[in-house]
Design a protein around this motif. Sequence first.
Motif, PDB file in Angstrom:
ATOM      1  N   VAL A 375       0.826  -1.208   0.000  1.00 22.38           N
ATOM      2  CA  VAL A 375       0.000   0.000   0.000  1.00 22.38           C
ATOM      3  C   VAL A 375       0.859   1.255   0.000  1.00 22.38           C
ATOM      4  O   VAL A 375       0.575   2.221  -0.705  1.00 22.38           O
ATOM      5  N   SER A 376       1.945   1.242   0.755  1.00 20.65           N
ATOM      6  CA  SER A 376       2.808   2.415   0.899  1.00 20.65           C
ATOM      7  C   SER A 376       4.216   2.079   0.441  1.00 20.65           C
ATOM      8  O   SER A 376       4.625   0.910   0.413  1.00 20.65           O
ATOM      9  N   ASN A 377       4.976   3.116   0.079  1.00 21.76           N
ATOM     10  CA  ASN A 377       6.362   2.919  -0.345  1.00 21.76           C
ATOM     11  C   ASN A 377       7.270   2.530   0.817  1.00 21.76           C
ATOM     12  O   ASN A 377       8.402   2.092   0.588  1.00 21.76           O
ATOM     13  N   THR A 378       6.796   2.678   2.038  1.00 24.29           N
ATOM     14  CA  THR A 378       7.602   2.283   3.196  1.00 24.29           C
ATOM     15  C   THR A 378       7.271   0.879   3.678  1.00 24.29           C
ATOM     16  O   THR A 378       7.809   0.446   4.703  1.00 24.29           O
ATOM     17  N   ASP A 379       6.369   0.171   2.977  1.00 23.78           N
ATOM     18  CA  ASP A 379       6.014  -1.207   3.338  1.00 23.78           C
ATOM     19  C   ASP A 379       6.918  -2.183   2.594  1.00 23.78           C
ATOM     20  O   ASP A 379       7.043  -2.115   1.369  1.00 23.78           O
ATOM     21  N   TRP A 380       7.521  -3.086   3.339  1.00 27.03           N
ATOM     22  CA  TRP A 380       8.411  -4.107   2.796  1.00 27.03           C
ATOM     23  C   TRP A 380       7.813  -5.476   3.066  1.00 27.03           C
ATOM     24  O   TRP A 380       7.387  -5.779   4.182  1.00 27.03           O
ATOM     25  N   LEU A 381       7.790  -6.311   2.046  1.00 21.18           N
ATOM     26  CA  LEU A 381       7.237  -7.661   2.190  1.00 21.18           C
ATOM     27  C   LEU A 381       8.252  -8.570   2.873  1.00 21.18           C
ATOM     28  O   LEU A 381       9.432  -8.583   2.527  1.00 21.18           O
ATOM     29  N   LEU A 382       7.770  -9.346   3.842  1.00 21.74           N
ATOM     30  CA  LEU A 382       8.628 -10.276   4.561  1.00 21.74           C
ATOM     31  C   LEU A 382       8.709 -11.593   3.789  1.00 21.74           C
ATOM     32  O   LEU A 382       7.694 -12.239   3.530  1.00 21.74           O
ATOM     33  N   SER A 383       9.913 -11.979   3.406  1.00 24.13           N
ATOM     34  CA  SER A 383      10.128 -13.172   2.591  1.00 24.13           C
ATOM     35  C   SER A 383      10.673 -14.312   3.447  1.00 24.13           C
ATOM     36  O   SER A 383      11.601 -14.117   4.249  1.00 24.13           O
ATOM     37  N   PHE A 384      10.085 -15.502   3.244  1.00 28.84           N
ATOM     38  CA  PHE A 384      10.530 -16.716   3.933  1.00 28.84           C
ATOM     39  C   PHE A 384      11.238 -17.650   2.956  1.00 28.84           C
ATOM     40  O   PHE A 384      11.307 -18.866   3.185  1.00 28.84           O
TER      41      PHE A 384
END
Length: 592
Positions: A375-384
């Motif tokens: 949603v925002s440019n400051t959101d980072w997806l957590l990868s497993f």
Amino acid sequence: MALGLFRVCLVVVTAIINHPLLFPRENTTVPENEEEIIRKMQEHQEKLQLEQLRLEEEVARLAAEKEALVQAAAEGQQQNETRTAWDLWSTLCMILFLMIEVWRQDHQDGPSPECPAGDEDELPGLGGPPLRGLILPNKATLSHFYEHCIRGATADAARTREFVEGFVDDLLEALRSLCNRDTDMEVEDFIGVDSMYENWQVDRPLVCDLFVPFTPPEPYRFHPELWCSGRSLPLDCQGYGQIKVVRADDDMLGCICGKTKLGEDMLCLLHGKNNMVRPGGEMEDLLCARESPYLDTMQVMKWFQTALTRAWHRIAHKYEFGLAFGQLDTPGSLKIKFRSGKFMPFNLIPVIQCEDSDLYFVSHLPRGPPQWTPVSNTDWLLSFAVYERHFLRVTSKALPEGACHLSCLQIASFLLSKQTRLTGPSGLSNYHLKTALLHLLLARQATDWKATQLDARLQELLRFLEKSLLEKKLYHFFIGNHKVPETMGLPGAIRRAEPLNLFRPFVLQRSLYRKTADTFYEMLKNVPALISEYSLHIPSDYQPTPKSCHLLSIWDPEDRARVHPTTSVSPGASASLSWENGGLLGIYGSSC
């Protein structure tokens, strides 16, 4: 004597006085208007009776109103008691349903690998009705299809990985040589992830996905903030996090040279003269969002693409091929272009390590579904991805030799890829297929994954996906899954987090769900045709009738549901294939 005489005299005098003839009374005469008086008395009596009736009616009315008020109050009290009892009953029912759902998720999602084989009916996807529209070929045809169409097509995966890794090593080394360690981000060694390093990629061309961790210059450090760390976030942000850039000297164990004024002839032994703490107004130079301490994904993308371009220009003279960006909106989406016209794509993905774990924050996914867009440019997806690779490696060691778990995933991925080319993208991705397989691997015994059970496990995997689509519920394999072995080393916050539903976008977007369901069932219907069309040879156990002709057919992209017969080829005749845009358009061969 005298007293008695006195009494006699008193009686005689009284009698004389009261005699009517001697002393007549005035009111002894009967009035002449006696009838008038009687009439008035009767009228007065009638008025009194009417007044009495009116008063009785008023008293009755007041009594009725009082009784009605008492009855209404009683009814209202009864309704309040009934409503209170109903609300209490509804609350108890809701609590009971929630307890049943929690119990079902904890105990009925599937038994642990130590459970006996007799509990197969409790496994997800088992014991249900047959898949709608699915007709799998026999074991020989399916095994032949896998050996010649999938395994043969990915035989050069090892050589591809070796070539890409050697080139990326040189490219990152050139990038480090161009960076200023006092002001620029520091790039670490790459980490291979996803299908190419898990040995199940089937899409051509083969694509290597490489994580490239980076860290800020001193005295700064990254402070990851997970969505499950206590912050109240909307459901759309679950699975994401933010990266805060903080000063290392904010830590109690950090250096204090930035908090005190050192003399001109004094130098900090930990930091150089040019490595002093910079003022807070220069946070944008550290790839942060404007007026924010949080790392911006767009700023990271621009920095990474610029750094890769400079690094390539430094080493381009050593190679006889070119390098270009594959997708400008994805950082590190590159492709090597050879002089022959062929190309080799690969992805360098800038990531940030989460504390000391194998979790990584990813700015962009090269092949992620549209609903995974932050949603925002400051959101980072957590990868497993690193944990997934480790789990598959550990599980494979416990499975029988030649286990079919990766074969099931490869066939399902192959079918989804071909169906996507026919009907367009949907909400179903290869990551969903891998998640379903991980759940089944954790639920099934090791002996259930023998090579001879390929058809059964493939059908089970597809049934699991159908069940998940119908329920719009496919939980993330690691987040909130208490069945994952503790030896995996997952952070405690991830194990304690609420389970993350990967199919939640289907609940909010009906059009996306309808498109995905249609694509899935269309794929099931086309399974026999796709497998037969992409099988290049006839199975060895197939015994054709001598001197008979066999119809070959084409897969028409414009008519997705039909297979059209084209020509007849004798059993010994040769045939050739025609490919266009990645799809098989026709088979041509000599006729009978």
